[in-house]
Scaffold this motif. Structure first.
Motif, PDB file in Angstrom:
ATOM      1  N   ILE A 259     -30.242 -34.494-110.017  1.00 29.14           N
ATOM      2  CA  ILE A 259     -30.843 -33.229-109.609  1.00 29.14           C
ATOM      3  C   ILE A 259     -32.335 -33.211-109.962  1.00 29.14           C
ATOM      4  CG2 ILE A 259     -30.798 -30.730-109.948  1.00 29.14           C
ATOM      5  CD1 ILE A 259     -27.820 -30.944-110.508  1.00 29.14           C
ATOM      6  N   GLU A 260     -32.651 -33.690-111.156  1.00 30.33           N
ATOM      7  CA  GLU A 260     -34.053 -33.738-111.577  1.00 30.33           C
ATOM      8  C   GLU A 260     -34.875 -34.631-110.658  1.00 30.33           C
ATOM      9  OE1 GLU A 260     -34.216 -34.996-115.603  1.00 30.33           O
ATOM     10  OE2 GLU A 260     -33.315 -33.166-116.405  1.00 30.33           O
ATOM     11  N   VAL A 261     -34.314 -35.789-110.296  1.00 27.90           N
ATOM     12  CA  VAL A 261     -35.034 -36.724-109.429  1.00 27.90           C
ATOM     13  C   VAL A 261     -35.250 -36.120-108.045  1.00 27.90           C
ATOM     14  CG1 VAL A 261     -34.885 -38.950-108.248  1.00 27.90           C
ATOM     15  CG2 VAL A 261     -34.267 -38.773-110.665  1.00 27.90           C
ATOM     16  N   SER A 262     -34.236 -35.449-107.515  1.00 25.73           N
ATOM     17  CA  SER A 262     -34.370 -34.847-106.184  1.00 25.73           C
ATOM     18  C   SER A 262     -35.428 -33.743-106.187  1.00 25.73           C
ATOM     19  CB  SER A 262     -33.024 -34.291-105.721  1.00 25.73           C
ATOM     20  OG  SER A 262     -32.583 -33.251-106.573  1.00 25.73           O
ATOM     21  N   ILE A 263     -35.447 -32.931-107.240  1.00 28.87           N
ATOM     22  CA  ILE A 263     -36.472 -31.886-107.341  1.00 28.87           C
ATOM     23  C   ILE A 263     -37.855 -32.509-107.477  1.00 28.87           C
ATOM     24  CG2 ILE A 263     -37.334 -30.007-108.784  1.00 28.87           C
ATOM     25  CD1 ILE A 263     -34.469 -29.295-109.446  1.00 28.87           C
ATOM     26  N   GLU A 264     -37.958 -33.570-108.265  1.00 30.10           N
ATOM     27  CA  GLU A 264     -39.245 -34.243-108.468  1.00 30.10           C
ATOM     28  C   GLU A 264     -39.762 -34.848-107.170  1.00 30.10           C
ATOM     29  OE1 GLU A 264     -41.163 -37.893-111.150  1.00 30.10           O
ATOM     30  OE2 GLU A 264     -39.121 -37.183-111.519  1.00 30.10           O
ATOM     31  N   ASN A 265     -38.882 -35.417-106.372  1.00 29.77           N
ATOM     32  CA  ASN A 265     -39.298 -36.010-105.095  1.00 29.77           C
ATOM     33  C   ASN A 265     -39.825 -34.953-104.133  1.00 29.77           C
ATOM     34  OD1 ASN A 265     -38.579 -38.582-105.942  1.00 29.77           O
ATOM     35  ND2 ASN A 265     -36.510 -38.455-105.097  1.00 29.77           N
ATOM     36  N   VAL A 266     -39.130 -33.818-104.064  1.00 34.48           N
ATOM     37  CA  VAL A 266     -39.616 -32.729-103.214  1.00 34.48           C
ATOM     38  C   VAL A 266     -40.948 -32.216-103.732  1.00 34.48           C
ATOM     39  CG1 VAL A 266     -39.133 -30.394-102.387  1.00 34.48           C
ATOM     40  CG2 VAL A 266     -37.301 -32.078-102.496  1.00 34.48           C
ATOM     41  N   GLY A 267     -41.089 -32.148-105.060  1.00 31.37           N
ATOM     42  CA  GLY A 267     -42.340 -31.705-105.654  1.00 31.37           C
ATOM     43  C   GLY A 267     -43.502 -32.606-105.290  1.00 31.37           C
ATOM     44  N   LYS A 268     -43.274 -33.915-105.271  1.00 32.50           N
ATOM     45  CA  LYS A 268     -44.341 -34.852-104.894  1.00 32.50           C
ATOM     46  C   LYS A 268     -44.778 -34.631-103.453  1.00 32.50           C
ATOM     47  CE  LYS A 268     -42.952 -38.562-108.074  1.00 32.50           C
ATOM     48  NZ  LYS A 268     -42.410 -39.930-108.191  1.00 32.50           N
ATOM     49  N   ILE A 269     -43.822 -34.371-102.575  1.00 32.83           N
ATOM     50  CA  ILE A 269     -44.160 -34.115-101.170  1.00 32.83           C
ATOM     51  C   ILE A 269     -44.966 -32.830-101.041  1.00 32.83           C
ATOM     52  CG2 ILE A 269     -43.202 -33.607 -98.891  1.00 32.83           C
ATOM     53  CD1 ILE A 269     -40.799 -35.365 -99.636  1.00 32.83           C
ATOM     54  N   GLU A 270     -44.566 -31.817-101.794  1.00 33.61           N
ATOM     55  CA  GLU A 270     -45.272 -30.540-101.734  1.00 33.61           C
ATOM     56  C   GLU A 270     -46.691 -30.663-102.293  1.00 33.61           C
ATOM     57  OE1 GLU A 270     -44.300 -27.906-100.213  1.00 33.61           O
ATOM     58  OE2 GLU A 270     -42.313 -28.682 -99.725  1.00 33.61           O
ATOM     59  N   ILE A 271     -46.859 -31.423-103.358  1.00 31.13           N
ATOM     60  CA  ILE A 271     -48.194 -31.622-103.924  1.00 31.13           C
ATOM     61  C   ILE A 271     -49.090 -32.355-102.928  1.00 31.13           C
ATOM     62  CG2 ILE A 271     -49.484 -32.821-105.736  1.00 31.13           C
ATOM     63  CD1 ILE A 271     -47.155 -32.257-107.616  1.00 31.13           C
ATOM     64  N   TYR A 272     -48.509 -33.333-102.235  1.00 33.31           N
ATOM     65  CA  TYR A 272     -49.287 -34.053-101.215  1.00 33.31           C
ATOM     66  C   TYR A 272     -49.755 -33.091-100.122  1.00 33.31           C
ATOM     67  CZ  TYR A 272     -50.285 -37.101 -97.258  1.00 33.31           C
ATOM     68  OH  TYR A 272     -50.883 -37.709 -96.193  1.00 33.31           O
ATOM     69  N   ARG A 273     -48.901 -32.160 -99.750  1.00 35.00           N
ATOM     70  CA  ARG A 273     -49.289 -31.181 -98.734  1.00 35.00           C
ATOM     71  C   ARG A 273     -50.380 -30.254 -99.245  1.00 35.00           C
ATOM     72  NH1 ARG A 273     -43.192 -29.389 -96.700  1.00 35.00           N
ATOM     73  NH2 ARG A 273     -42.707 -31.294 -95.520  1.00 35.00           N
ATOM     74  N   LEU A 274     -50.283 -29.874-100.512  1.00 30.35           N
ATOM     75  CA  LEU A 274     -51.281 -28.980-101.086  1.00 30.35           C
ATOM     76  C   LEU A 274     -52.650 -29.652-101.198  1.00 30.35           C
ATOM     77  CD1 LEU A 274     -49.183 -27.325-103.949  1.00 30.35           C
ATOM     78  CD2 LEU A 274     -49.793 -26.313-101.763  1.00 30.35           C
ATOM     79  N   GLU A 275     -52.650 -30.954-101.446  1.00 23.92           N
ATOM     80  CA  GLU A 275     -53.906 -31.686-101.632  1.00 23.92           C
ATOM     81  C   GLU A 275     -54.456 -32.265-100.337  1.00 23.92           C
ATOM     82  OE1 GLU A 275     -52.880 -34.601-104.528  1.00 23.92           O
ATOM     83  OE2 GLU A 275     -53.183 -33.239-106.234  1.00 23.92           O
ATOM     84  N   LYS A 276     -53.849 -31.939 -99.226  1.00 29.76           N
ATOM     85  CA  LYS A 276     -54.280 -32.476 -97.935  1.00 29.76           C
ATOM     86  C   LYS A 276     -55.738 -32.128 -97.653  1.00 29.76           C
ATOM     87  CE  LYS A 276     -53.131 -32.279 -92.997  1.00 29.76           C
ATOM     88  NZ  LYS A 276     -52.269 -31.620 -91.975  1.00 29.76           N
ATOM     89  N   ASN A 277     -56.516 -33.126 -97.248  1.00 34.08           N
ATOM     90  CA  ASN A 277     -57.934 -32.997 -96.872  1.00 34.08           C
ATOM     91  C   ASN A 277     -58.871 -32.718 -98.046  1.00 34.08           C
ATOM     92  OD1 ASN A 277     -57.484 -33.453 -94.113  1.00 34.08           O
ATOM     93  ND2 ASN A 277     -57.118 -31.288 -93.698  1.00 34.08           N
ATOM     94  N   LEU A 278     -58.360 -32.629 -99.268  1.00 29.44           N
ATOM     95  CA  LEU A 278     -59.258 -32.427-100.405  1.00 29.44           C
ATOM     96  C   LEU A 278     -60.137 -33.658-100.636  1.00 29.44           C
ATOM     97  CD1 LEU A 278     -57.174 -30.498-103.103  1.00 29.44           C
ATOM     98  CD2 LEU A 278     -58.816 -29.627-101.436  1.00 29.44           C
TER      99      LEU A 278
END
Length: 227
Positions: free
Chosen positions: A113-132
């Protein structure tokens, strides 16, 4: 009274004329910057577009309801897993998508469960940092383009001086220099604004990432509570 009105009207007209001449002179000054002003203007427009788009994205991503995690806690402890997933699906934020992924893995080992949440978190962070990174590039590229425009402008000025027969007039020399310096000023201005915008957005992203981490830890602790 009439004399006062005439004097006031004259002063306003003078200020308006002065302001008009100043605006025109600034525009003329920018136009004299040469062809290197074009990429600097394009970079400024691009930087503004990225900043506005990222601000809207981060503002939307940070709108997690205040009672969101409390509702999830009550539903999960009550065994209503489908209800908890429904609330997550109705909340369009990175935190909600992370929690929804964790809820979908309930019944699996806690590590999974922790790994699955962490993987989704990495994708979300990538989206947040887009074009920075592009905004950071603009903050460095704009001043360099300005300096390049100054160098090319100075070269052209000295070529004009070399082609001038007889004594070189100070007016010719000064015009060539100030026109060449326009690109430096414009490039520095765009670079400074882009740099400040980049650091501001990075701070906003980091704040949101900390909130995501805190919520995910809170959710993992929830799964370990006795039912």
């Amino acid at each position: 009274m009439t004399l006062l009105q005439i004097t006031t009207s004259s002063a306003v007209d003078t200020v308006g004329t002065a302001n008009g001449e100043e605006a025109v002179s600034i525009i003329d000054l920018l136009m004299k910057g040469g062809y290197m002003m074009l990429p600097i203007v394009i970079l400024s427009i691009l930087a503004i577009s990225i900043f506005v788009e990222r601000m809207l994205t981060l503002k939307k991503a940070s709108k997690t309801p205040g009672q969101f995690i409390d509702k999830i806690r009550n539903l999960v402890l009550g065994g209503d897993i489908n209800g908890a997933r429904l609330i997550c699906s109705q909340t369009d934020t990175p935190i909600a998508r992370m929690i929804e992924k964790g809820i979908s893995r309930i019944g699996s080992p806690l590590k999974n469960i922790e790994v699955s949440i962490e993987n989704v978190g990495k994708i979300e962070i990538y989206r947040l940092e887009k074009n920075l990174s592009l905004l950071a590039t603009i903050s460095g590229a704009a001043p360099m383009m300005g300096f390049l425009g100054t160098v090319t402008g100075m070269i052209q000025a000295f070529i004009a001086i070399a082609q001038e027969e007889g004594s070189v007039s100070p007016k010719l020399l000064s015009e060539g220099i100030y026109e060449a310096m326009i690109t430096t000023a414009a490039g520095l201005l765009v670079g400074i604004v882009a740099y400040l915008a980049y650091n501001y957005l990075v701070a906003k992203v980091q704040k949101l990432v900390h909130s995501m981490e805190y919520t995910s830890i809170d959710f993992i602790d929830l799964l370990q509570e006795p039912r």
